[in-house]
Design a protein around this motif. Structure first.
Motif, PDB file in Angstrom:
ATOM      1  N   LEU A 163      42.351  -9.403 -18.164  1.00 63.71           N
ATOM      2  CA  LEU A 163      40.795  -8.679 -17.324  1.00 63.71           C
ATOM      3  C   LEU A 163      41.098  -9.627 -15.647  1.00 63.71           C
ATOM      4  N   PRO A 164      41.558 -10.658 -15.845  1.00 64.37           N
ATOM      5  CA  PRO A 164      41.998 -11.015 -14.246  1.00 64.37           C
ATOM      6  C   PRO A 164      43.171 -10.659 -12.889  1.00 64.37           C
ATOM      7  N   LEU A 165      43.649  -9.746 -14.159  1.00 63.36           N
ATOM      8  CA  LEU A 165      44.500  -8.782 -13.377  1.00 63.36           C
ATOM      9  C   LEU A 165      43.618  -7.691 -12.570  1.00 63.36           C
ATOM     10  N   LEU A 166      42.741  -6.987 -13.330  1.00 59.48           N
ATOM     11  CA  LEU A 166      41.758  -5.907 -12.568  1.00 59.48           C
ATOM     12  C   LEU A 166      40.901  -6.803 -11.813  1.00 59.48           C
ATOM     13  N   VAL A 224      50.812 -24.155 -12.130  1.00 64.73           N
ATOM     14  CA  VAL A 224      49.246 -23.054 -12.147  1.00 64.73           C
ATOM     15  C   VAL A 224      50.031 -22.510 -12.819  1.00 64.73           C
ATOM     16  N   GLY A 225      51.463 -22.023 -13.124  1.00 68.05           N
ATOM     17  CA  GLY A 225      51.921 -20.338 -13.705  1.00 68.05           C
ATOM     18  C   GLY A 225      51.699 -20.529 -15.155  1.00 68.05           C
ATOM     19  N   GLY A 226      51.524 -21.768 -15.744  1.00 66.97           N
ATOM     20  CA  GLY A 226      50.988 -21.858 -17.031  1.00 66.97           C
ATOM     21  C   GLY A 226      49.951 -21.792 -17.045  1.00 66.97           C
ATOM     22  N   THR A 253      45.419 -18.295 -19.151  1.00 67.43           N
ATOM     23  CA  THR A 253      44.296 -17.403 -18.967  1.00 67.43           C
ATOM     24  C   THR A 253      44.239 -15.322 -19.062  1.00 67.43           C
ATOM     25  N   ILE A 254      45.345 -15.255 -18.659  1.00 72.51           N
ATOM     26  CA  ILE A 254      45.351 -13.278 -18.552  1.00 72.51           C
ATOM     27  C   ILE A 254      45.691 -13.432 -20.043  1.00 72.51           C
ATOM     28  N   SER A 255      46.279 -14.575 -21.006  1.00 75.44           N
ATOM     29  CA  SER A 255      46.672 -13.492 -22.365  1.00 75.44           C
ATOM     30  C   SER A 255      45.249 -13.859 -23.147  1.00 75.44           C
TER      31      SER A 255
END
Length: 445
Positions: A350-353, A336-338, A343-345
């Motif tokens: 954008l998902p962090l927003l 899940v972390g990978g 995805t974030i990279s």
């Protein structure tokens, strides 16, 4: 030689009369004729007045009243006037006995001070927040709608959600092959349904649980709505009035033309306070808050659906991995972390927003509520709106007390609201809203 017997000298008798009643009268100047000698009787002294007769020792003393005798009754003071309806004074029992209930307030004598008159019922024209809706004013503004800063901010904050939804729709369109582009175009054009009247009606009935008002309810709503729109210079017939069957004080402005009030607000509020509520909802429509919020929610819906599916799948896999001991949980966490890092990279963070979007949208929502309050206050409904906010605050407190009582915590103080809950709230608290109304509540100088 023998001496003749001595004869006592004769004293003249008083001229006032004989000293004795039997004595002879001798004329004056003539010596008395000797006669037989009468025995000498000494003259009697005149009688002196007798002293007063005092009671003797044997006489009984006067009878004085004894200590046991009752004192003479004194005249009682003037009795207080009897007020109408005043009953006899209640008998107060002794300390060991239980105290009886106090008499009803109606049995008390009337107060000499003037009493404050009771507030008339909400439907009465004498209510202080009653307004006259029979003037039939006509005022149409040149600008019926506009988009203020909060509406623009709402659209900008929904932009990350819109992009995520676009990615989800594009991934789904890949499965459809040649019809994929058509699916994307249809989804982009579906935002126009926000202003489509039949779609709005379906949204109001099925999603917001609203209904059309009855003739009696419409007879109450329409005069108030005409007064509000006349003051604002807005064409009132461009909007539809709806009613929600609810016992809470609330109202809603949705889509492009929906204005709904609860049955509690319709039946329990004076028409002035009802006008303040409807003017507040009109402020959401005039400022563009209603359609911008619904449009952003609509375009964010595919992304939210995908996020919920992802959470459900992740939760299921986590429970499955627990069956393989700690190694399975660790492997699942790495997978899940990978995926999340990739995805974030790929999407440039954008998902962090999305993690901060709920707090930003809530802040914009609170600002839009204050702008709607200001719109209603500018139309002359500031005192009525303040009264509505007070009733809403009391209702929220009663609901909180009922919730605590149901949870078995009714005896304690209600817990303070957490900071995260305040940041996620879409409405300002009561004190903040009342503070922003002070400039409209102060009398004009």
């Amino acid at each position: 030689m023998t001496q003749p017997p001595s004869i006592p000298p004769e004293y003249p008798e008083p001229t006032g009369g004989p000293a004795h009643p039997d004595a002879a009268q001798v004329p004056p100047g003539r010596p008395p004729v000797p006669g037989p000698r009468q025995p000498h009787i000494p003259p009697q002294e005149p009688p002196y007045p007798q002293p007063p007769q005092y009671p003797t020792a044997a006489a009984q003393p006067p009878q004085y009243p004894t200590a046991a005798a009752q004192p003479p009754p004194y005249p009682a003071g003037p009795q207080p006037p009897q007020y109408p309806g005043a009953g006899p004074a209640p008998h107060y029992p002794s300390a060991p006995q239980p105290q009886p209930p106090y008499p009803h307030a109606a049995a008390a004598p009337p107060s000499p001070y003037p009493q404050t008159s009771a507030v008339p019922p909400p439907a009465s024209p004498l209510h202080p927040h009653h307004i006259d809706t029979a003037r039939g004013r006509v005022h149409v503004s040149s600008r019926q709608r506009h988009t203020d800063a909060t509406a623009f901010g709402n659209l900008l904050l929904h932009l990350p959600n819109f992009l995520c939804s676009l990615i989800v729709v594009a991934l789904v369109s890949l499965v459809l092959g040649d019809f994929g582009l058509l699916v994307i175009l249809v989804w982009l054009a579906s935002g126009a349904l926000v202003f489509h009247r039949p779609t709005e009606s379906a949204l109001a009935r099925h999603l917001l649980r609203l209904r059309y008002p009855t003739p009696q309810e419409r007879a109450t709503l329409e005069p108030v709505w005409r007064e509000v729109t006349a003051r604002a210079g807005v064409e009132g017939r461009a909007y539809e009035l709806w009613v929600e069957d609810s016992d809470s004080l609330n109202a809603v402005a949705a889509a492009g033309h929906i204005v709904g009030v609860t049955s509690f607000a319709l039946n329990r509020l004076p028409n002035g306070e009802l006008a303040a509520v409807m003017a507040h909802e009109l402020g959401h429509h005039v400022g563009g808050h209603a359609w911008s919020g619904l449009l952003g929610h609509w375009y964010a819906l595919p992304g939210r659906i995908a996020w919920r599916l992802l959470r459900a799948v992740t939760g299921f896999l986590f429970h499955v991995s627990r069956a393989f001991s700690c190694l399975g949980v660790a492997f699942f966490g790495l997978c899940v972390g990978g995926i999340a890092f990739a995805t974030i990279s790929t999407l440039y963070g954008l998902p962090l927003l999305l993690l901060g979007m709920p707090y930003a949208l809530a802040a914009v929502g609170r600002r839009s509520e204050l702008r709607a309050d200001r719109h209603a206050a500018a139309l002359g409904f500031a005192p009525m709106l303040a009264a509505v906010l007070e009733k809403l605050h009391q209702q929220e407190q009663e609901q909180e007390q009922a919730r605590l009582a149901a949870a078995g915590q009714g005896g304690g103080e209600p817990p303070k609201e957490k900071a995260a809950s305040r940041l996620l709230s879409s409405h300002p608290d009561y004190h903040t809203r009342l503070h922003h109304l002070q400039e409209y509540l102060q009398p004009a100088r």
